[in-house]
Motif scaffolding. Structure first.
Motif, short mmCIF file in Angstrom:
data_model
loop_
_atom_site.label_atom_id
_atom_site.label_comp_id
_atom_site.label_asym_id
_atom_site.label_seq_id
_atom_site.Cartn_x
_atom_site.Cartn_y
_atom_site.Cartn_z
N ASP A 1 17.36 21.03 13.59
CA ASP A 1 17.51 21.93 14.75
C ASP A 1 18.56 21.40 15.72
O ASP A 1 19.25 22.18 16.39
CB ASP A 1 16.16 22.11 15.47
CG ASP A 1 15.36 23.26 14.88
OD1 ASP A 1 15.90 23.97 14.00
OD2 ASP A 1 14.19 23.45 15.28
N TYR A 2 18.67 20.09 15.80
CA TYR A 2 19.70 19.54 16.69
C TYR A 2 21.08 19.95 16.20
O TYR A 2 21.96 20.32 16.99
CB TYR A 2 19.56 18.02 16.80
CG TYR A 2 20.56 17.42 17.75
CD1 TYR A 2 20.57 17.77 19.10
CD2 TYR A 2 21.55 16.54 17.30
CE1 TYR A 2 21.52 17.26 19.98
CE2 TYR A 2 22.50 16.02 18.17
CZ TYR A 2 22.48 16.39 19.51
OH TYR A 2 23.42 15.89 20.37
N ASP A 3 21.28 19.93 14.88
CA ASP A 3 22.54 20.45 14.31
C ASP A 3 22.78 21.87 14.77
O ASP A 3 23.88 22.24 15.18
CB ASP A 3 22.48 20.45 12.78
CG ASP A 3 23.01 19.15 12.17
OD1 ASP A 3 23.77 18.45 12.85
OD2 ASP A 3 22.66 18.87 11.02
N ARG A 4 21.73 22.70 14.66
CA ARG A 4 21.88 24.13 15.01
C ARG A 4 22.23 24.29 16.48
O ARG A 4 22.98 25.18 16.86
CB ARG A 4 20.60 24.89 14.67
CG ARG A 4 20.32 24.88 13.18
CD ARG A 4 19.07 25.64 12.79
NE ARG A 4 18.81 25.45 11.38
CZ ARG A 4 17.80 24.75 10.87
NH1 ARG A 4 16.89 24.20 11.67
NH2 ARG A 4 17.67 24.59 9.57
N LEU A 5 21.66 23.41 17.30
CA LEU A 5 21.99 23.45 18.73
C LEU A 5 23.48 23.14 18.94
O LEU A 5 24.18 23.84 19.68
CB LEU A 5 21.11 22.45 19.50
CG LEU A 5 21.38 22.33 20.99
CD1 LEU A 5 21.02 23.64 21.71
CD2 LEU A 5 20.60 21.17 21.60
N LEU A 6 23.96 22.10 18.24
CA LEU A 6 25.38 21.74 18.36
C LEU A 6 26.28 22.89 17.90
O LEU A 6 27.30 23.19 18.52
CB LEU A 6 25.69 20.50 17.52
CG LEU A 6 24.97 19.19 17.91
CD1 LEU A 6 25.28 18.10 16.89
CD2 LEU A 6 25.38 18.73 19.30
N TRP A 7 25.87 23.55 16.82
CA TRP A 7 26.67 24.66 16.29
C TRP A 7 26.67 25.85 17.25
O TRP A 7 27.52 26.73 17.14
CB TRP A 7 26.11 25.15 14.94
CG TRP A 7 26.02 24.12 13.87
CD1 TRP A 7 26.61 22.87 13.84
CD2 TRP A 7 25.27 24.22 12.64
NE1 TRP A 7 26.27 22.22 12.69
CE2 TRP A 7 25.45 23.01 11.93
CE3 TRP A 7 24.46 25.21 12.09
CZ2 TRP A 7 24.86 22.78 10.69
CZ3 TRP A 7 23.87 24.97 10.85
CH2 TRP A 7 24.07 23.77 10.16
N SER A 8 25.68 25.91 18.13
CA SER A 8 25.52 27.07 19.03
C SER A 8 26.20 26.86 20.37
O SER A 8 26.10 27.73 21.24
CB SER A 8 24.03 27.33 19.27
OG SER A 8 23.35 27.47 18.04
N CYS A 9 26.83 25.71 20.57
CA CYS A 9 27.43 25.41 21.88
C CYS A 9 28.95 25.38 21.79
O CYS A 9 29.52 25.15 20.72
CB CYS A 9 26.92 24.07 22.39
SG CYS A 9 25.18 24.16 22.88
N ASP A 10 29.61 25.56 22.93
CA ASP A 10 31.07 25.53 22.98
C ASP A 10 31.59 24.12 23.12
O ASP A 10 32.72 23.81 22.75
CB ASP A 10 31.57 26.35 24.19
CG ASP A 10 31.06 27.78 24.12
OD1 ASP A 10 31.37 28.45 23.12
OD2 ASP A 10 30.32 28.20 25.03
#
Ligand code: TRH
Length: 376
Positions: free
Chosen positions: A256-265
Motif C-alpha cells: 500500500d505504501y507503493d500505491r501511495l507513492l504512485w498516487s502522489c505528485d
C-alpha cells in the motif's frame, strides 16, 4: 535452479533493515523460485510493514517466506546453500560452524547498504577469506551496471503505470485510507525523520497559490509536524492552513505504501527502501537521507545527485541539488522550493527518465541468483 537461502536481519532501528530483507526474501521466492528463511532478531517492525504477521511467533509463513525469530540462544539448524548477512550483521558463531561443516560450502554474502558512490563498483563482488575455509563476498546494491542493482519486482513498472492512468482506482484507494482526493491540489506524501527545515517548507506551502494535500503516514516526522501546528497530531487528523491541507495517515503495508507513492505528485522519502520505491514511482522525490557520523551521509547524497541530475537542464538540476541539501542540512528551503516549482516539467520528465534508465539494469534478486549460479 532451486537453492535454500538463509537471510539474517538484525533490526538496528526504523524499518529499512527489515523493509529491504523482507522485500528481497519474497522476491526470491515469487520470482526466482528459491526456498527462503528470513531470520529477524526483532519482529515488531516486520508486523507493521506486513499486517497479519505475529511479532511473537518463533516461526511463521508469509508469501512463501519462512519468517523465523532469530533468538539469543541459537538453535541447532543446518546451514543453507546461500547465506546472506544483511548490512554486516553478525551471524551466530554456531551457524558459521554449521556452514564450515557442510561438505559443499555455502555461498556467504554480505548485502551492503545502498550507495551511489563511485567506489561501490570496485568493491561489489569482492571476496574476503574467513576461518573454516569459508569465503564471504560483498554484494553492493547500486545504480551503476557494475553493481548489484536495485530491488525491483518483475511487473512493478507495468502495475505502477496502469495505476497512474486509472484515476478511479487511485481515488478508491485513497478513500480506503480515509483521504478525499482534492481536485486541483498537488498531492505530496511525507515520510521523513525529525527535520528542522520542515516549518519553512510548510509555510511556503501555506502561502502558495496552488493548493497542496500533504499526506503523512504515522512516524517520526509527526513530532516536527505537531510542533509546527501547535497541536499534537495523530492518525486521522486533518488540518487546513492557507493553501495547505495536512492529513495524518495510518502506517500501511509495504504494498500500500507503493500505491501511495504512485498516487502522489511528489514524494518525500527517507532511508533506503522508500527512497528506491519513490524512484520506481516515476515522480519527483525529496530524500531525507539516514544520518551518519562525521556527515558521511552527505557524500552519499551528493553522489546520488550527481548521477540523478546528469542530463537535466542546469537550472532544474541546481534547484534539486539545493532542495536536497537544504532538506538534509537545515539550510533555508524556501528559495530552492520556488526554483523547483519553476522547473516542474523538467523535474517530472527526469523522474520518468531516471526510472526507465534504472529499470534497464538487472534487479537485485535476479543479480543475486546469477551471482550464485556463476559461483557454483
Ligand atoms: O525506516 P527507514 O528510515 O530505514 C532506515 C534506512 O534503511 C537506513 O539506511 C538504515 O540504516 C536504517 O533504517 C537503520 O527508511 P526506509 O529504508 O525507507 O524503510 C522504510 C520501510 O517502511 C520501507 O520498506 C517502506 C516501509 N513503509 C511501509 O511499509 N508503510 C508505510 O506506511 C511507510 C511510511 C513505510
Amino acid at each position: 535452479m532451486k537453492a535454500s537461502w538463509d537471510i539474517f536481519c538484525s533490526v538496528v532501528d526504523n524499518y529499512g533493515d527489515i523493509g529491504v530483507t523482507w522485500r528481497l526474501a519474497r522476491q526470491l521466492v515469487a520470482e526466482q523460485g528459491q526456498d527462503v528463511r528470513l531470520w529477524v532478531d526483532d519482529l515488531t517492525a516486520f508486523a507493521r510493514i506486513c499486517p497479519g504477521a505475529d511479532p511473537a511467533a518463533s516461526r511463521q509463513l508469509h508469501q512463501g517466506v519462512e519468517l523465523c525469530h532469530w533468538p539469543a540462544q541459537w538453535p541447532d539448524v543446518a546451514a543453507a546453500d546461500v547465506v546472506i548477512e544483511a548490512f554486516a550483521c553478525h551471524l551466530p558463531p554456531a551457524y558459521i560452524e554449521a556452514m564450515a561443516r557442510r561438505a559443499a560450502k555455502p555461498l556467504w554474502l554480505n548485502l551492503e547498504y545502498l550507495s551511489a558512490e563511485d567506489w561501490v563498483e570496485g568493491c561489489h563482488g569482492l571476496p574476503s577469506m574467513q576461518p573454516g575455509g569459508l569465503q564471504k563476498f560483498f554484494f553492493f546494491p547500486g545504480f551503476a551496471a557494475a553493481t548489484g542493482g536495485l530491488l525491483r519486482e518483475r511487473d512493478l513498472l507495468v502495475q505502477r503505470r496502469a495505476w497512474q492512468q486509472d484515476e478511479q482506482t487511485r481515488a478508491t484507494f485513497l478513500r480506503r485510507l480515509g483521504v478525499e482526493p482534492m481536485a486541483g491540489a498537488r498531492r505530496i506524501s511525507l515520510f521523513a525523520y525529525e527535520n528542522p527545515v520542515l516549518p519553512g517548507w510548510l509555510e511556503a506551502l501555506v502561502a502558495d497559490q496552488q493548493a497542496t494535500q500533504l499526506l503523512v503516514p504515522e512516524g517520526r516526522i509527526l513530532s516536527s509536524l505537531s510542533d509546527w501546528a501547535g497541536t499534537s497530531l495523530a492518525v486521522g487528523d486533518r488540518l487546513q492552513k492557507g493553501s495547505l491541507q495536512i492529513q495524518v495517515l495510518p502506517f500501511v503495508s509495504q504494498d500500500d505504501y507503493d500505491r501511495l507513492l504512485w498516487s502522489c505528485d511528489l514524494n518525500a522519502v527517507r532511508g533506503e527502501d522508500s527512497f528506491v520505491r519513490a524512484q520506481w514511482a516515476g515522480r519527483p522525490l525529496l530524500w531525507h537521507i539516514y544520518q551518519q557520523d562525521e556527515d558521511a551521509h552527505l557524500e552519499k547524497l551528493q553522489a546520488f545527485l550527481r548521477l540523478y541530475t546528469a542530463g537535466m537542464p542546469s537550472a532544474a538540476g541546481a534547484a534539486l541539488d539545493d532542495l536536497f541539501l537544504a532538506w538534509n542540512t537545515g539550510a533555508d528551503i524556501t528559495n530552492a522550493w520556488q526554483r523547483l516549482q519553476q522547473s516542474w516539467p523538467a523535474q517530472c520528465e527526469q523522474a520518468e527518465r531516471w526510472c526507465d534508465q534504472q529499470a534497464k539494469q538487472r534487479d537485485l534478486a535476479a543479480a543475486l541468483v546469477l551471482f550464485y549460479q556463476n559461483w557454483l
